[in-house]
Design a protein around this motif. Structure first.
Motif, PDB file in Angstrom:
ATOM      1  N   ASP A  51     -27.431 -43.006  -6.381  1.00  0.00           N
ATOM      2  CA  ASP A  51     -27.004 -44.396  -6.576  1.00  0.00           C
ATOM      3  C   ASP A  51     -25.487 -44.491  -6.461  1.00  0.00           C
ATOM      4  OD1 ASP A  51     -29.406 -45.607  -6.952  1.00  0.00           O
ATOM      5  OD2 ASP A  51     -29.353 -45.575  -9.138  1.00  0.00           O
ATOM      6  N   THR A  52     -25.022 -45.217  -5.459  1.00  0.00           N
ATOM      7  CA  THR A  52     -23.573 -45.348  -5.332  1.00  0.00           C
ATOM      8  C   THR A  52     -23.136 -46.793  -5.520  1.00  0.00           C
ATOM      9  OG1 THR A  52     -23.869 -45.572  -2.979  1.00  0.00           O
ATOM     10  CG2 THR A  52     -23.229 -43.379  -3.779  1.00  0.00           C
ATOM     11  N   ILE A  53     -24.086 -47.715  -5.355  1.00  0.00           N
ATOM     12  CA  ILE A  53     -23.666 -49.116  -5.456  1.00  0.00           C
ATOM     13  C   ILE A  53     -23.719 -49.602  -6.910  1.00  0.00           C
ATOM     14  CG2 ILE A  53     -24.154 -49.967  -3.141  1.00  0.00           C
ATOM     15  CD1 ILE A  53     -26.920 -50.596  -4.025  1.00  0.00           C
ATOM     16  N   ILE A  54     -22.954 -50.661  -7.169  1.00  0.00           N
ATOM     17  CA  ILE A  54     -22.979 -51.233  -8.515  1.00  0.00           C
ATOM     18  C   ILE A  54     -24.284 -52.015  -8.638  1.00  0.00           C
ATOM     19  CG2 ILE A  54     -21.660 -52.691 -10.148  1.00  0.00           C
ATOM     20  CD1 ILE A  54     -19.368 -52.445  -7.989  1.00  0.00           C
ATOM     21  N   ASP A  55     -24.877 -51.945  -9.771  1.00  0.00           N
ATOM     22  CA  ASP A  55     -26.128 -52.673 -10.012  1.00  0.00           C
ATOM     23  C   ASP A  55     -27.226 -52.367  -8.999  1.00  0.00           C
ATOM     24  OD1 ASP A  55     -25.562 -53.930 -12.293  1.00  0.00           O
ATOM     25  OD2 ASP A  55     -24.913 -55.816 -11.387  1.00  0.00           O
ATOM     26  N   PRO A  56     -27.637 -51.105  -8.916  1.00  0.00           N
ATOM     27  CA  PRO A  56     -28.680 -50.754  -7.935  1.00  0.00           C
ATOM     28  C   PRO A  56     -29.961 -51.578  -8.096  1.00  0.00           C
ATOM     29  CG  PRO A  56     -27.961 -48.796  -9.153  1.00  0.00           C
ATOM     30  CD  PRO A  56     -27.169 -49.949  -9.679  1.00  0.00           C
ATOM     31  N   GLU A 296     -22.642 -48.524   2.563  1.00  0.00           N
ATOM     32  CA  GLU A 296     -23.892 -49.235   2.275  1.00  0.00           C
ATOM     33  C   GLU A 296     -23.690 -50.721   2.578  1.00  0.00           C
ATOM     34  OE1 GLU A 296     -26.655 -47.830   1.507  1.00  0.00           O
ATOM     35  OE2 GLU A 296     -26.081 -45.884   0.661  1.00  0.00           O
ATOM     36  N   PRO A 297     -24.498 -51.308   3.458  1.00  0.00           N
ATOM     37  CA  PRO A 297     -24.307 -52.731   3.768  1.00  0.00           C
ATOM     38  C   PRO A 297     -24.584 -53.603   2.542  1.00  0.00           C
ATOM     39  CG  PRO A 297     -25.768 -51.683   5.356  1.00  0.00           C
ATOM     40  CD  PRO A 297     -25.577 -50.705   4.242  1.00  0.00           C
ATOM     41  N   LYS A 423     -33.396 -47.328   0.951  1.00  0.00           N
ATOM     42  CA  LYS A 423     -33.091 -45.881   0.968  1.00  0.00           C
ATOM     43  C   LYS A 423     -31.595 -45.738   1.217  1.00  0.00           C
ATOM     44  CE  LYS A 423     -37.465 -44.687   0.670  1.00  0.00           C
ATOM     45  NZ  LYS A 423     -38.040 -43.892  -0.409  1.00  0.00           N
ATOM     46  N   PRO A 424     -30.920 -44.919   0.422  1.00  0.00           N
ATOM     47  CA  PRO A 424     -29.460 -44.843   0.570  1.00  0.00           C
ATOM     48  C   PRO A 424     -29.034 -44.014   1.783  1.00  0.00           C
ATOM     49  CG  PRO A 424     -30.201 -43.383  -1.184  1.00  0.00           C
ATOM     50  CD  PRO A 424     -31.428 -44.105  -0.689  1.00  0.00           C
ATOM     51  N   LEU A 425     -27.863 -44.354   2.303  1.00  0.00           N
ATOM     52  CA  LEU A 425     -27.278 -43.594   3.413  1.00  0.00           C
ATOM     53  C   LEU A 425     -27.178 -42.108   3.086  1.00  0.00           C
ATOM     54  CD1 LEU A 425     -24.210 -45.735   4.498  1.00  0.00           C
ATOM     55  CD2 LEU A 425     -26.017 -44.890   6.011  1.00  0.00           C
ATOM     56  N   ALA A 426     -26.892 -41.836   1.803  1.00  0.00           N
ATOM     57  CA  ALA A 426     -26.701 -40.439   1.388  1.00  0.00           C
ATOM     58  C   ALA A 426     -27.947 -39.593   1.609  1.00  0.00           C
ATOM     59  CB  ALA A 426     -26.308 -40.413  -0.087  1.00  0.00           C
ATOM     60  N   TYR A 431     -32.917 -36.129   5.119  1.00  0.00           N
ATOM     61  CA  TYR A 431     -33.995 -36.432   6.074  1.00  0.00           C
ATOM     62  C   TYR A 431     -33.956 -35.469   7.257  1.00  0.00           C
ATOM     63  CZ  TYR A 431     -34.944 -40.929   3.747  1.00  0.00           C
ATOM     64  OH  TYR A 431     -35.288 -41.909   2.841  1.00  0.00           O
ATOM     65  N   GLN A 432     -32.732 -35.195   7.721  1.00  0.00           N
ATOM     66  CA  GLN A 432     -32.602 -34.310   8.881  1.00  0.00           C
ATOM     67  C   GLN A 432     -33.053 -32.888   8.507  1.00  0.00           C
ATOM     68  OE1 GLN A 432     -30.272 -31.724   9.770  1.00  0.00           O
ATOM     69  NE2 GLN A 432     -31.367 -31.653  11.735  1.00  0.00           N
TER      70      GLN A 432
END
Ligand SMILES: O=P(O)(O)O[C@@H]1[C@@H](OP(=O)(O)O)[C@H](OP(=O)(O)O)[C@H](O)[C@H](OP(=O)(O)O)[C@H]1OP(=O)(O)O
Ligand SMILES: Nc1ncnc2c1ncn2[C@@H]1O[C@H](COP(=O)(O)OP(=O)(O)OP(=O)(O)O)[C@@H](O)[C@H]1O
Length: 454
Positions: A51-56, A296-297, A423-426, A431-432
Motif C-alpha cells: 500500500d503506497t497510496i493514502i487511504d487505500p 499510481e494513477p 492491483k498496485p504497480l509495485a 508478476y514477471q
C-alpha cells in the motif's frame, strides 16, 4: 461520488461475525437486530506492505465502483458504503475474530489504520428470508490463452496460466486439479460440466458453497446433507446414487445459470484478454528497455485510461502485428497506458462471482422492496431459473434418477461480482518473476502434453 457514512450504532464488535477471508480482505456478517443492516457484510482491509497510496480503502472503493463497475456492467456489482471506522474498533474486531480464522491466513492482521471499512450487501443471502438459500462463489481466474508476440516460450500459447500455475501451487502429495478456466469460459454445456466437476473434486479457493450464508466445506462431513436439504431430497439413506444425484443437481443448476449469464463470462474474458495484449513479458520489456516513470494513477487518470482503452478496442486496432509495430514507435503516454491496462486485467483475473439461489416464491415478484438490505437504495435483480428449463443433454443426467419430480421446481437467483480491488504497480516485478517460475516449473514437470483450448 463515494458514499461515506458514520454510523455509531455499528461500532460494536458483538454485531459482527467472521464470514470469510482472502489474502487481502476479511469479511464479517452483520448479526445485529436492526433490519436496516440485515444481510450486509463489512469488508476490512488487511495489512499490505504494497500500500503506497493514502487511504487505500477509499481508493479501492472508488476503483471498484467507478472504474471496474462500468466496464463489467452496473448490474453485476452491488452497491456499497464507506463506513468511517476508528483504530480501536478495528483492533477489537481483529481480536474477536482471531480464533475463528484459519491458521494459513492469520499472518496478516486487519489493518487498524484504515479510516474506512466497506459496508456492502451480503451476496450469499436474500434479505427476505422466504426459503433456504444456496450460494456458490466461483473464482474463475484467467479466461484466455495469450497470443502476445513477446512471449518467448511456446508453451504459454498451449497451456493456460491456471493450468501451468497449478503445478507450482500443489503440495508434494496433492493431486493436480483438473479444473481449467477455459472449460468454464467455453460456454459449452459439456465443458462447463467438466470444469464444475473438477472444482467440486478439488475446490481450493476457486469454489465456495454457502447455505443460509454460512460456508460449508465441500467434501467435508455433512456437506451433502446440507445440499439435500436445499434441494429437498430426503437423505436418511444417502447412498451413492443419491449422492451423485444431489451433486448433479448442483452442477445442472450452475450450468444453467452460467449459460443464462453468458454475457458476464464473455465480458470478463474479453476484458482480461484485451487489457493484457502484451502479456507480462511484453510489459517487462517496456519496463526494462524504456524505463518509464510511473506512479499510481488517480481516479480521474484511471477514467482516462479506460476511455483510451475503449477507443482502441472499438477501433478494433488490437491485432498482434500492430502491437509489434506499435511497440517500436510507442510514446510515453502509450507505454503508460499498456502498463496500467495490464493492472486492470490483473484485477479481472482475480475477481469472484457469487450466485445465490432459492426456491421461487410468489412474493419474489410482488415484494420488490425486500430484495435488498434497507440501507442500500438499489433493489437486487432477481432472475428465475428451472432445472428442467433446457432441452439440452444436461438435464438428461438428472432424468436418469428416480427423483425427477424435483426437476420442475423454479428457483430465483441473483449474481454479483466481488473483489474488484486495484492491483498496485509495485506488483509488476512479482508478476514477471512468478510468470517465469510458473513456466520453468511446468516444463520441469513434463506436463506439457496437456493442452488447453479456448
Ligand atoms: O497470482 P495468482 O493468480 O496466484 O493470484 C493471487 C491469488 O491466488 P490464487 O492463485 O487465486 O489462489 C490470491 O488468492 P489466495 O490468497 O490464494 O486465496 C490473491 O487473490 C492474490 O491477490 P491479492 O494479493 O489478494 O491482491 C492473487 O494475486 P494477483 O496475481 O491477482 O495479484
Ligand atoms: N459482498 C459479499 N457478500 C458475501 N460474501 C462476501 C462478500 N464480499 C466478500 N465475501 C466473502 O469474503 C471472501 C473474501 O473477500 P474478498 O474476495 O474480497 O477478499 P480478498 O482478500 O480480496 O480475496 P483474494 O484472496 O481472492 O484476493 C470472499 O471470498 C467471499 O467468500
Amino acid at each position: 461520488m463515494a458514499r461515506v457514512e458514520t454510523i455509531p450504532e455499528l461500532y460494536n464488535t458483538t454485531l459482527w461475525k467472521f464470514k470469510a477471508e482472502g489474502n487481502a480482505n476479511i469479511t464479517l456478517s452483520y448479526v445485529g437486530e436492526n433490519a436496516r443492516f440485515s444481510a450486509t457484510v463489512l469488508r476490512l482491509r488487511k495489512d499490505n506492505q504494497l500500500d503506497t497510496i493514502i487511504d487505500p480503502q477509499y481508493f479501492t472503493y472508488s476503483y471498484a465502483n467507478f472504474i471496474m463497475k462500468p466496464l463489467i456492467g452496473d448490474k453485476y456489482v452491488g452497491e456499497s458504503i464507506l463506513l468511517e471506522v476508528q483504530p480501536e474498533f478495528l483492533k477489537a474486531l481483529s481480536k474477536s475474530v482471531l480464533k475463528i480464522r484459519s491458521n494459513k491466513r492469520t499472518q496478516k492482521d486487519i489493518d487498524h489504520n484504515q479510516k474506512y471499512a466497506i459496508l456492502t450487501p451480503d451476496h450469499t443471502v436474500f434479505p427476505s428470508n422466504i426459503s433456504p438459500t444456496l450460494s456458490v462463489e466461483l473464482k474463475p481466474k484467467w479466461a484466455f490463452l495469450p497470443s502476445s508476440p513477446f512471449i518467448e516460450n511456446f508453451v504459454k500459447f498451449q497451456s493456460c496460466r491456471f493450468c501451468m500455475h497449478k503445478y507450482l501451487k500443489r503440495g508434494p502429495t496433492d493431486d493436480v486439479t483438473r479444473y481449467c478456466p477455459l472449460d468454464l469460459f467455453s460456454l459449452e454445456d459439456k465443458r462447463i460440466r467438466k470444469a464444475i466437476e473438477a472444482l467440486i473434486d478439488c475446490p481450493g479457493s476457486n469454489l465456495k458453497l454457502f447455505i443460509q450464508g454460512l460456508q460449508i466445506e465441500i467434501g467435508k462431513e455433512n456437506w451433502l446433507t446440507s445440499l439435500c436439504e436445499f434441494f429437498e431430497i430426503g437423505y436418511p439413506e444417502l447412498d451413492d446414487k443419491k449422492q451423485h444425484y444431489v451433486i448433479d443437481m448442483l452442477i445442472v443448476l450452475l450450468i444453467q445459470v452460467i449459460m443464462k449469464e453468458q454475457y458476464l463470462f464473455r465480458r470478463l474474458k474479453i476484458l482480461q484478454k484485451t487489457l493484457d495484449e502484451l502479456d507480462i513479458e511484453g510489459i517487462n520489456k517496456l519496463l526494462i528497455t524504456l524505463r518509464p516513470k510511473l506512479s499510481e494513477p488517480l481516479l480521474e487518470e484511471w477514467k482516462l485510461i479506460v476511455d483510451e482503452y475503449m477507443k482502441r478496442t472499438t477501433a478494433n486496432n488490437s491485432n498482434n502485428e500492430n502491437v509489434l509495430e506499435f511497440m517500436s514507435t510507442m510514446e510515453n503516454k502509450q507505454i503508460h497506458q499498456r502498463i496500467y491496462e495490464y493492472l486492470m486485467s490483473a484485477t479481472l483475473k482475480d475477481c469472484s462471482i457469487i450466485f445465490s439461489f432459492r426456491k421461487s416464491d410468489i412474493r419474489d415478484f410482488a415484494e420488490q422492496k425486500s430484495h435488498s438490505s434497507q440501507i442500500f437504495q438499489n433493489k437486487e435483480r432477481l432472475q428465475q431459473i428451472s432445472l428442467s428449463e433446457t432441452q439440452s443433454p444436461i438435464s438428461d443426467s438428472l432424468n436418469k434418477y428416480p427423483y425427477d419430480n424435483y426437476l420442475d421446481k423454479p428457483y430465483v437467483y441473483k449474481v454479483n461480482v466481488i473483489d474488484l480491488d486495484p492491483k498496485p504497480l509495485a506488483k509488476l516485478p512479482y508478476y514477471q518473476e512468478l510468470d517465469a517460475k510458473i513456466v520453468e516449473n511446468y516444463l520441469k514437470c513434463g506436463a506439457t502434453n496437456n493442452k488447453c483450448s479456448e
